[in-house]
Enzyme design. Sequence first.
Site, short mmCIF file in Angstrom:
data_model
loop_
_atom_site.label_atom_id
_atom_site.label_comp_id
_atom_site.label_asym_id
_atom_site.label_seq_id
_atom_site.Cartn_x
_atom_site.Cartn_y
_atom_site.Cartn_z
N TYR A 60 39.19 53.76 -8.61
CA TYR A 60 40.58 53.39 -8.90
C TYR A 60 41.46 54.64 -9.01
O TYR A 60 41.24 55.50 -9.87
CB TYR A 60 40.69 52.56 -10.19
CG TYR A 60 40.02 51.19 -10.11
CD1 TYR A 60 39.57 50.66 -8.90
CD2 TYR A 60 39.85 50.41 -11.26
CE1 TYR A 60 38.96 49.41 -8.83
CE2 TYR A 60 39.24 49.16 -11.19
CZ TYR A 60 38.80 48.67 -9.98
OH TYR A 60 38.20 47.43 -9.91
N SER A 158 28.78 43.92 -8.42
CA SER A 158 30.10 43.37 -8.08
C SER A 158 30.10 42.98 -6.61
O SER A 158 29.83 43.81 -5.75
CB SER A 158 31.20 44.39 -8.36
OG SER A 158 32.46 43.84 -8.03
N ARG A 235 53.64 44.29 -7.09
CA ARG A 235 52.48 44.86 -6.40
C ARG A 235 52.69 44.88 -4.88
O ARG A 235 52.40 45.87 -4.22
CB ARG A 235 51.21 44.08 -6.76
CG ARG A 235 49.99 44.57 -6.01
CD ARG A 235 48.72 43.92 -6.49
NE ARG A 235 48.36 44.36 -7.84
CZ ARG A 235 47.23 44.02 -8.46
NH1 ARG A 235 46.37 43.25 -7.84
NH2 ARG A 235 46.98 44.44 -9.68
N GLY A 298 45.22 42.00 -14.84
CA GLY A 298 45.86 43.27 -14.52
C GLY A 298 47.32 43.16 -14.94
O GLY A 298 47.86 42.05 -14.99
N GLU A 307 52.37 37.91 -22.27
CA GLU A 307 52.46 36.55 -21.69
C GLU A 307 51.05 36.04 -21.34
O GLU A 307 50.69 34.91 -21.67
CB GLU A 307 53.33 36.58 -20.43
CG GLU A 307 53.36 35.24 -19.70
CD GLU A 307 54.12 35.28 -18.37
OE1 GLU A 307 55.01 36.16 -18.20
OE2 GLU A 307 53.82 34.44 -17.50
P1 NDP Z 1 45.60 39.79 -11.02
O1 NDP Z 1 45.27 38.91 -9.88
O2 NDP Z 1 45.77 39.14 -12.34
O3 NDP Z 1 46.91 40.62 -10.63
C1 NDP Z 1 47.52 41.45 -11.58
C2 NDP Z 1 48.93 41.82 -11.14
O4 NDP Z 1 49.76 40.64 -11.08
C3 NDP Z 1 49.60 42.74 -12.14
O5 NDP Z 1 49.28 44.08 -11.93
C4 NDP Z 1 51.05 42.44 -11.90
O6 NDP Z 1 51.49 43.11 -10.71
C5 NDP Z 1 51.04 40.93 -11.63
N1 NDP Z 1 51.17 40.16 -12.88
C6 NDP Z 1 50.27 40.05 -13.90
N2 NDP Z 1 50.72 39.23 -14.85
C7 NDP Z 1 51.93 38.81 -14.45
C8 NDP Z 1 52.88 37.94 -15.03
N3 NDP Z 1 52.67 37.33 -16.19
N4 NDP Z 1 54.04 37.72 -14.35
C9 NDP Z 1 54.28 38.32 -13.15
N5 NDP Z 1 53.42 39.17 -12.56
C10 NDP Z 1 52.23 39.41 -13.20
O7 NDP Z 1 44.47 40.87 -11.26
P2 NDP Z 1 44.09 42.23 -10.47
O8 NDP Z 1 44.07 42.01 -9.02
O9 NDP Z 1 44.91 43.32 -11.02
O10 NDP Z 1 42.59 42.39 -10.97
C11 NDP Z 1 42.33 42.53 -12.37
C12 NDP Z 1 41.25 43.55 -12.59
O11 NDP Z 1 40.04 43.14 -11.96
C13 NDP Z 1 41.50 44.94 -12.00
O12 NDP Z 1 42.34 45.74 -12.81
C14 NDP Z 1 40.10 45.49 -11.94
O13 NDP Z 1 39.70 45.93 -13.22
C15 NDP Z 1 39.29 44.26 -11.55
N6 NDP Z 1 39.07 44.22 -10.08
C16 NDP Z 1 37.78 44.35 -9.63
C17 NDP Z 1 37.50 44.34 -8.29
C18 NDP Z 1 36.09 44.49 -7.84
O14 NDP Z 1 35.85 44.66 -6.64
N7 NDP Z 1 35.13 44.46 -8.73
C19 NDP Z 1 38.56 44.21 -7.26
C20 NDP Z 1 39.89 44.05 -7.84
C21 NDP Z 1 40.11 44.04 -9.20
P3 NDP Z 1 53.01 43.54 -10.43
O15 NDP Z 1 53.77 43.48 -11.71
O16 NDP Z 1 52.91 44.89 -9.86
O17 NDP Z 1 53.49 42.54 -9.41
#
Ligand code: NDP
Length: 332
Positions: A60, A158, A235, A298, A307
Amino acid sequence: MAANTNMEYRFLGRSGLKVSVFSLGGWVTFGGQVGNEATFSCMKAAYDAGINFFDNAEVYAGGESERAMGLAIKHFGWKRSDLVISTKIYWGGKGPNDTGLSRKHIVEGTKAALERLQLDYVDLIFAHRPDNLTPMEEIVRAFNWVIEKGYAFYWGTSEWSAEQISDAHRIAEKLGLIGPLMEQPQYNMFHRERFEVEYAPLYKKHGLGTTIWSPLASGVLTGKYNAGVVPDGSRFALKDSAVIQRIRASALDTEEGRTKIAKVQKLEPIAKKLDCTLAQLALAWCAKNPNVSTVITGASRPEQVVENVKAIEILPKLTPEILAEIEEILDN
Ligand code: NDP
């Protein structure tokens, strides 16, 4: 430990370790999209809400995510025993031995991650992807060694197939070693097959715990892209990331993506009926599955964390009738 929260804690599979049902990860955000100030405020909002599990990976932001998380933990002076910290090993760099699951990379990658996190150990260490070019026995032995040395407490996988996970267990058993305790798969309203079908026999057989990722499908399930435009600061506006732009294109520029957005729109009345946001509905839906140990969320800003953790209040509202309504919309 943060007091007076209504956070739920679940056992991580067949282990004695308890993780908050909602957790926070650093992919895209920490050390990348957002600076230390936002990282600190997101982590504090999470901690204050009772989140005890923070997820990371050596890949990351090229290690910067671990650095930022380590700084936050130090800054707040949180008690180490109150936290469950993970990292994931696979993509460590460009050299011939910096990628994959050789014993060399597992051990060196783990030590380098600990240095960046400024920690003596992580609680969970994951093989970030399967590595078919390294013998499974080498992988199993290397993770066991990492645990024996006290660099981690539990190891997991994973995005491994059920067959690969079973193979690791078979070899571990033969060697009198520990097999993988947990898997970290993608799981959300749009991405269900592997979690619900392929892994189904593993939950009982191996007591597999799960730390699921992208519960909001990178934000699509919040409804923020429903108008087909990309809001500034979101994002999908991250133009420099090829991975994110691929996800954006598939979500917004394909027929399949548009069908999914139409489903998000159809979920809106249900969220309204339950007096919650679409994000909370989608997160609670994941957590409702008893095979989910923790939903890794995330966030790019602390308001999102605040939220999202309130999804815990929506869990009891997901009655069989509501779940059936959702099922009809998802139709997958
Ligand atoms: P999500 O699908 O929950 O996306 C998170 C993103 O959505 C945020 O960064 C933000 O982006 C947006 N968001 C979150 N909450 C809200 C809200 N209430 N209102 C509006 N926008 C919101 O999860 P991630 O894809 O970030 O994945 C979560 C975690 O999982 C990662 O941090 C990592 O630790 C893990 N992961 C593991 C993987 C693996 O291969 N093992 C691959 C991917 C993730 P923004 O504000 O920028 O639009």
